[in-house]
Scaffold this active site. Structure first.
Site, PDB file in Angstrom:
ATOM      1  N   CYS A 239      46.072  12.632  70.604  1.00 28.97           N
ATOM      2  CA  CYS A 239      47.081  13.224  69.729  1.00 28.97           C
ATOM      3  C   CYS A 239      47.039  12.594  68.326  1.00 28.97           C
ATOM      4  CB  CYS A 239      48.456  13.113  70.380  1.00 28.97           C
ATOM      5  SG  CYS A 239      49.701  14.164  69.607  1.00 28.97           S
ATOM      6  N   HIS A 323      47.026  16.190  75.587  1.00 29.42           N
ATOM      7  CA  HIS A 323      47.541  15.034  76.333  1.00 29.42           C
ATOM      8  C   HIS A 323      47.008  14.991  77.767  1.00 29.42           C
ATOM      9  CE1 HIS A 323      50.547  13.376  73.503  1.00 29.42           C
ATOM     10  NE2 HIS A 323      50.530  14.611  73.019  1.00 29.42           N
ATOM     11  N   GLU A 325      47.263  12.724  79.814  1.00 27.99           N
ATOM     12  CA  GLU A 325      48.153  11.925  80.672  1.00 27.99           C
ATOM     13  C   GLU A 325      49.451  12.631  81.026  1.00 27.99           C
ATOM     14  OE1 GLU A 325      50.444  12.052  77.169  1.00 27.99           O
ATOM     15  OE2 GLU A 325      48.285  11.823  77.398  1.00 27.99           O
TER      16      GLU A 325
END
Length: 600
Positions: A239, A323, A325
């Site tokens: 990001c 993202h 995660e």
């Protein structure tokens, strides 16, 4: 109290606890496009996981200045809920507003770009002067959310990683530490370049706002990126980390009109040619036209063509704007953490991403027989008419000749409207039975058959044809769900065996074909218990038995409809949540819907 901020929207259907604690929303007012919010409450803020972090959140506080929803659910229900969403917002002094037409607001943001706005509590207050509002993108928001001192997680783990915290989500820490990283998290302006010799790799976190504000980070990163070959260490950015890497590599940061925020953004991997469905939350991207020699685009957003990641051509540096995660999913790209930590242990090897096994070869069948939905009844209703109609549409788009068997003249898929380009080429209004299907196979000579779009009648018919060798006799390829899979799921004992093979927890059960064996099984399980018929329409012949008398009565009826019943421990009192999942040939899985089933 009244608040001001940049209005943005997210398209995620779930995950509001994770979104609200994402530091990347600092300074913004978040609009949820999912109409109903708050229905599953909020988990306990005091539960700590094995890493010393709040177990169910991405940081220790709510970061958006306000929350806008259409329909707030005042009643919540979830096993993990400790309070309502409204109570949590009150705890933290965050404004929440419901009853707003979020679809209209989202359309306005999409048409004009992210907007400055105000949630006004005082209804008698004059209209705000928007020109005097402070744009959060003109503030160094990273400085507001970054750690103020170095913190170590996973002390003693073998792979040493230094992480620059621009507003790092807790699940990034979890993903790295559980994979064997000792993670040293440092402030955004930490002079990390001089310390790289102490670490195996460098991680650049997510974070809010304009990346060009992080001048100190960019300057430090330039030193690391341009180090001598003998000092190269792997770098992975997510990001904001992608944007900082892009700036250090000569790219330009540009603000997107309304950003990409949600859980369903398609991203193309230029290295493997694969497409991932990714979660995202960013308002800026990198223009790669000015990247220095040696850098290349790694990922691209398939919707708007914006950059989603870059990589160095010879050094182990790579980034993702999305993202991997994301705690509320999807988790398709979690492998990038494995890729990074493997690179930390083998820094001289080229970065490569895993490639999924190729899909089975596309069928060569040109003429397809589709067993249709038949009469509308419980367990075989409109959904099969719809799915069968969509199957015909897909087959026609692939240039296939379609033969449809369906005795129901009132179905959509048997519609012979000449204006429709998606109707079957040939329709037989005949019962879907083995005898009639074989006759049509002999007459039409199809080289493929679809059996999974016609409900239980079509499945039972296909199983009988398969067991009688009809498909092999006429050289007809079964497309879609293989017949052995149908048998494994419809036969109660085989289904139980397959689940046990993968150590999936299931209720104690016994598959039987007569009443005495059912009674013996019931003695082992105890009452109340559940019986389920195999190969039955909509669970016909299934139900809860409170005692042996009810078992004998219900079992007799069930065995008159099916050759097999399953005697199973009752789950009465448990919540039963059902998921409808579709998987394609590439092993992509999509949850079409879920629902909670209620026993009367």
């Amino acid at each position: 109290e009244s608040v001001e901020g940049e209005f943005v929207f997210t398209t995620g259907m779930v995950g509001y606890p994770e979104s609200l604690t994402d530091p990347s929303y600092q300074g913004q007012i978040l609009t949820m496009t999912q109409p109903m919010i708050g229905n599953y409450g909020v988990p306990d803020r005091n539960v700590i996981d094995e890493f010393g972090l709040p177990a169910f959140f991405e940081s220790k506080k709510i970061h958006p200045r306000g929350l806008i929803v259409q329909d707030y659910s005042h009643h919540y229900s979830h096993w993990n809920a400790a309070s309502s969403l409204g109570d949590w917002l009150k705890e933290e002094g965050v404004a929440g507003l419901s009853g707003i037409d979020t679809r209209m607001l989202t359309k306005k943001i999409r048409e004009t770009g992210a907007l400055m706005g105000r949630i006004e509590v005082d209804t008698s207050a004059p209209a705000p002067d928007f020109s005097q509002m402070t744009n959060p993108n003109l503030i160094n928001l990273v400085n507001e959310v970054s750690t103020k001192e170095a913190v170590v997680y996973g002390k003693g783990n073998p792979v040493k990683v230094i992480a620059v915290d621009g507003g790092m989500k807790y699940n990034i820490i979890r993903q790295l530490v559980k994979r064997g990283a000792e993670l040293t998290v440092v402030p955004w302006d930490h002079p990390f370049a001089a310390e790289m010799h102490n670490y195996d790799g460098l991680f650049l976190s997510n974070g809010p706002g304009d990346p060009t504000m992080c001048v100190e980070t960019i300057n430090e990163l330039k030193k690391v990126v341009n180090c001598a070959d003998s000092e190269v260490k792997p770098i992975f950015g997510i990001c904001l980390g992608n944007q900082l890497m892009g700036l250090a590599a000569g790219g330009k940061a540009e603000k997107l009109p309304f950003g990409n925020r949600g859980q369903n953004q398609p991203v193309l991997n230029h290295q493997t040619g694969e497409c991932y469905i990714t979660p995202q939350n960013h308002g800026y991207h990198i223009n790669c036209e000015t990247l220095e020699p040696g850098w290349k685009t790694l990922f691209t957003n398939a919707n708007d063509g914006s950059n989603e990641g870059i990589a160095h051509e010879s050094r182990p540096y790579f980034t993702a704007q999305f993202h991997p995660e994301a705690n509320c999913g999807p988790s398709d790209t979690e492998f990038m953490f494995d890729t990074f930590l493997e690179a930390c242990q083998k820094p001289n090897e080229k970065i490569t991403f895993p490639v999924r096994k190729p899909a089975p070869p596309v069928t060569s069948a040109k003429k397809i027989l589709l067993l249709g939905s038949g009469g509308t009844s419980i367990g075989q209703a409109g959904e099969f008419d719809y799915s069968g109609g969509q199957a015909i549409k897909a087959l026609k788009e692939e240039g296939k000749e379609v033969v449809l068997m369906n005795p129901n003249i009132a179905s959509v898929q048997t519609n012979m409207d000449k204006k429709s380009h998606n109707k079957a080429d040939h329709i037989y209004f005949l019962p879907v039975t083995p005898e009639f299907v074989e006759e049509i196979i002999k007459k039409e000579k199809p080289d493929g058959i679809v059996v999974s779009m016609g409900g239980q009648t079509a499945l039972n018919c296909a199983v009988e044809l398969y067991e009688n060798g009809i498909f092999d006799k006429y050289n007809v390829e079964v497309l879609g769900t293989p017949i052995d899979v149908v048998i494994n799921t419809e036969d109660r004992q085989l289904f139980s065996d397959r689940l046990n093979e993968i150590d999936e927890k299931i209720a104690e059960s016994y598959a039987v074909d007569n009443l005495p064996d059912a009674i013996e099984g019931a003695k082992k399980i105890g009452y109340p218990l559940m019986i389920r018929s195999a190969f039955a329409l909509g669970g016909l012949g299934s139900g809860i038995c409170a005692d042996e008398e009810e078992l004998m009565d219900m079992g007799t009826k069930a065995l008159s409809l099916s050759d097999q019943i399953l005697v199973e421990r009752s789950m009465k009192g448990w919540k039963e949540v059902e998921y409808e999942v579709v998987r394609d040939a590439h092993d992509n899985c999509i949850t079409v819907c879920n629902m909670e089933n209620f026993d009367p």
